[in-house]
Design a protein around this motif. Structure first.
Motif, PDB file in Angstrom:
ATOM      1  N   ASN A  41       0.550  -1.365   0.185  1.00 11.60           N
ATOM      2  CA  ASN A  41      -0.323  -0.118  -0.276  1.00 11.60           C
ATOM      3  C   ASN A  41       0.734   1.236  -0.320  1.00 11.60           C
ATOM      4  O   ASN A  41       0.583   2.189   0.543  1.00 11.60           O
ATOM      5  N   VAL A  42       1.976   1.037  -0.094  1.00 11.25           N
ATOM      6  CA  VAL A  42       2.734   2.777  -0.603  1.00 11.25           C
ATOM      7  C   VAL A  42       3.083   2.826  -2.221  1.00 11.25           C
ATOM      8  O   VAL A  42       2.720   1.503  -3.295  1.00 11.25           O
ATOM      9  N   PRO A  43       3.363   3.964  -2.585  1.00  7.07           N
ATOM     10  CA  PRO A  43       2.825   4.306  -4.098  1.00  7.07           C
ATOM     11  C   PRO A  43       4.198   3.507  -5.257  1.00  7.07           C
ATOM     12  O   PRO A  43       5.620   3.987  -4.573  1.00  7.07           O
ATOM     13  N   TYR A  44       4.160   2.715  -6.399  1.00  3.52           N
ATOM     14  CA  TYR A  44       5.490   2.232  -6.835  1.00  3.52           C
ATOM     15  C   TYR A  44       4.877   2.574  -8.447  1.00  3.52           C
ATOM     16  O   TYR A  44       3.463   3.232  -8.654  1.00  3.52           O
ATOM     17  N   ARG A  45       6.181   2.979  -9.358  1.00  2.00           N
ATOM     18  CA  ARG A  45       5.552   2.970 -10.504  1.00  2.00           C
ATOM     19  C   ARG A  45       5.921   1.717 -11.361  1.00  2.00           C
ATOM     20  O   ARG A  45       6.795   0.986 -11.110  1.00  2.00           O
ATOM     21  N   ILE A  55       3.942   2.062 -16.979  1.00  4.79           N
ATOM     22  CA  ILE A  55       2.545   2.191 -16.906  1.00  4.79           C
ATOM     23  C   ILE A  55       1.726   4.253 -16.215  1.00  4.79           C
ATOM     24  O   ILE A  55       2.771   4.342 -15.108  1.00  4.79           O
ATOM     25  N   LYS A  56       0.748   4.468 -17.489  1.00  2.56           N
ATOM     26  CA  LYS A  56      -0.105   4.973 -16.740  1.00  2.56           C
ATOM     27  C   LYS A  56      -1.348   5.067 -16.673  1.00  2.56           C
ATOM     28  O   LYS A  56      -1.507   4.248 -17.733  1.00  2.56           O
ATOM     29  N   LEU A  57      -2.111   5.485 -15.983  1.00  2.00           N
ATOM     30  CA  LEU A  57      -3.365   5.776 -15.737  1.00  2.00           C
ATOM     31  C   LEU A  57      -4.328   7.278 -17.147  1.00  2.00           C
ATOM     32  O   LEU A  57      -3.101   7.976 -16.981  1.00  2.00           O
ATOM     33  N   THR A  58      -5.096   6.898 -17.701  1.00  2.00           N
ATOM     34  CA  THR A  58      -5.473   7.434 -19.012  1.00  2.00           C
ATOM     35  C   THR A  58      -6.749   8.289 -19.119  1.00  2.00           C
ATOM     36  O   THR A  58      -8.104   7.202 -18.773  1.00  2.00           O
ATOM     37  N   ASP A  59      -7.526   8.917 -19.328  1.00  3.50           N
ATOM     38  CA  ASP A  59      -9.054   9.442 -19.225  1.00  3.50           C
ATOM     39  C   ASP A  59      -9.313   9.478 -20.843  1.00  3.50           C
ATOM     40  O   ASP A  59     -10.049   9.901 -21.005  1.00  3.50           O
ATOM     41  N   GLY A  81       5.217   7.351 -15.737  1.00  4.86           N
ATOM     42  CA  GLY A  81       4.278   6.919 -15.627  1.00  4.86           C
ATOM     43  C   GLY A  81       3.821   6.684 -13.909  1.00  4.86           C
ATOM     44  O   GLY A  81       4.301   8.455 -13.645  1.00  4.86           O
ATOM     45  N   SER A  82       2.385   6.653 -14.208  1.00  7.07           N
ATOM     46  CA  SER A  82       1.871   6.744 -13.175  1.00  7.07           C
ATOM     47  C   SER A  82       2.050   6.863 -11.535  1.00  7.07           C
ATOM     48  O   SER A  82       2.849   5.256 -11.744  1.00  7.07           O
ATOM     49  N   GLN A  83       1.488   7.523 -10.048  1.00  9.00           N
ATOM     50  CA  GLN A  83       1.649   6.014  -9.132  1.00  9.00           C
ATOM     51  C   GLN A  83       0.665   5.002  -8.668  1.00  9.00           C
ATOM     52  O   GLN A  83      -0.844   4.968  -9.168  1.00  9.00           O
ATOM     53  N   PHE A  84       1.058   4.077  -8.523  1.00 10.20           N
ATOM     54  CA  PHE A  84      -0.055   2.813  -8.555  1.00 10.20           C
ATOM     55  C   PHE A  84       0.268   2.380  -6.584  1.00 10.20           C
ATOM     56  O   PHE A  84       1.581   2.336  -6.438  1.00 10.20           O
ATOM     57  N   ARG A  85      -0.377   1.719  -6.000  1.00  3.57           N
ATOM     58  CA  ARG A  85      -0.261   0.929  -4.732  1.00  3.57           C
ATOM     59  C   ARG A  85      -1.165   0.104  -4.566  1.00  3.57           C
ATOM     60  O   ARG A  85      -2.196  -0.748  -5.421  1.00  3.57           O
ATOM     61  N   PHE A  86      -0.005  -1.326  -4.640  1.00  3.90           N
ATOM     62  CA  PHE A  86      -0.492  -2.483  -4.366  1.00  3.90           C
ATOM     63  C   PHE A  86      -0.360  -3.349  -2.990  1.00  3.90           C
ATOM     64  O   PHE A  86       0.503  -3.212  -2.219  1.00  3.90           O
ATOM     65  N   ILE A 101      -4.001  -9.459  -4.568  1.00  4.54           N
ATOM     66  CA  ILE A 101      -3.655  -8.013  -3.851  1.00  4.54           C
ATOM     67  C   ILE A 101      -4.463  -7.358  -4.831  1.00  4.54           C
ATOM     68  O   ILE A 101      -5.292  -8.192  -5.994  1.00  4.54           O
ATOM     69  N   GLY A 102      -4.983  -5.674  -4.657  1.00  2.00           N
ATOM     70  CA  GLY A 102      -5.976  -4.508  -5.117  1.00  2.00           C
ATOM     71  C   GLY A 102      -4.852  -4.223  -6.017  1.00  2.00           C
ATOM     72  O   GLY A 102      -3.974  -3.303  -5.184  1.00  2.00           O
ATOM     73  N   ILE A 103      -4.922  -3.543  -7.238  1.00  2.00           N
ATOM     74  CA  ILE A 103      -4.069  -2.575  -7.245  1.00  2.00           C
ATOM     75  C   ILE A 103      -4.975  -1.212  -7.421  1.00  2.00           C
ATOM     76  O   ILE A 103      -5.814  -0.998  -8.231  1.00  2.00           O
ATOM     77  N   ASP A 104      -4.453  -0.030  -6.999  1.00  2.00           N
ATOM     78  CA  ASP A 104      -5.651   1.065  -6.552  1.00  2.00           C
ATOM     79  C   ASP A 104      -4.060   1.634  -7.366  1.00  2.00           C
ATOM     80  O   ASP A 104      -3.063   2.733  -7.233  1.00  2.00           O
ATOM     81  N   SER A 105      -5.140   3.075  -8.658  1.00  2.00           N
ATOM     82  CA  SER A 105      -4.927   3.655  -9.215  1.00  2.00           C
ATOM     83  C   SER A 105      -4.583   5.161  -8.125  1.00  2.00           C
ATOM     84  O   SER A 105      -3.684   5.560  -9.042  1.00  2.00           O
ATOM     85  N   GLY A 106      -5.286   5.651  -6.671  1.00  2.00           N
ATOM     86  CA  GLY A 106      -5.333   6.317  -6.452  1.00  2.00           C
ATOM     87  C   GLY A 106      -6.251   7.867  -6.648  1.00  2.00           C
ATOM     88  O   GLY A 106      -6.443   7.910  -8.064  1.00  2.00           O
TER      89      GLY A 106
END
Length: 207
Positions: A41-45, A55-59, A81-86, A101-106
């Motif tokens: 649960n700490v941000p990683y790219r 990897i990034k999050l896009t709209d 890339g964007s930051q993701f929490r695993f 695990i769940g992967i949260d883009s925050g």
């Protein structure tokens, strides 16, 4: 028979011991690009072993706004890339391979969208676009259920690289198999799917 029975018992002991050893060694700490343990649960790219393509999050997909947002691979070599929490359902300090695990883009700086940012596979057994990873599910649901697995044949043995699997049954529903996550080209965009291509090999980069 007197000689056969001890041999059979010895064989069963070896099989049991081997199975126990395999299951123990399969579950290991996940490590980042520098060899440090990846924190829960700490941000990683994340990105490929070679430079670029994080990897990034896009709209936006194919010049059209989308909601919920989608994780994609940015082809630019210098892309950040964007930051993701695993996150594992059971609170732990470090991530482990082969654990749910769940992967949260925050929280996102993209346009307003009320959907959640957990990575989601609507239907793992369907064809694109239904089996493409998007977001929008809830934590610890079958559609957001993943696990991290060590990459079987790493591009660089000196680097800790991994692959991602979608395992809906681990969270209580869906097919009893795990689906390897691979790259799928969707209108020129590099997205992720359960379509059975070569599993995407990636590395964790500490933010």
């Amino acid at each position: 028979m007197k000689q056969t029975l001890p041999c059979v018992l010895l064989l069963l002991f070896i099989i049991a011991t081997t199975s126990l050893f395999s299951s123990t060694t399969a579950d290991q700490d996940v490590k980042d690009s520098t060899g440090n343990k990846v924190l829960d649960n700490v941000p990683y790219r994340i990105g490929p072993v070679t430079k670029g393509g994080q990897i990034k999050l896009t709209d936006t997909i194919a010049k059209k706004k989308v909601c919920p947002f989608n994780p994609v691979q940015d082809p630019a070599q210098n892309a950040i890339g964007s930051q993701f929490r695993f996150t594992m359902p059971r609170k732990t300090k470090y991530l482990r391979t082969s654990s749910v695990i769940g992967i949260d883009s925050g929280s996102s700086k993209l346009d307003q969208c009320n959907e959640s940012t957990f990575w989601t596979v609507p239907d793992a057994e369907a064809k694109p676009p239904s089996n493409l990873i998007t977001t929008g599910g809830g934590f610890d649901q079958a559609i957001t259920c993943f696990q991290i697995v060590g990459y079987p044949k790493p591009t660089n043995p000196k680097v800790h690289s991994y692959m991602l699997q979608h395992c809906p049954s681990f969270c209580g529903a869906g097919p009893s198999t795990c689906f390897n996550i691979s790259i799928h080209m969707d209108n020129g965009v590099r997205r992720f799917s359960t379509t059975g291509g070569t599993p995407f090999e990636f590395v964790f980069y500490k933010v």
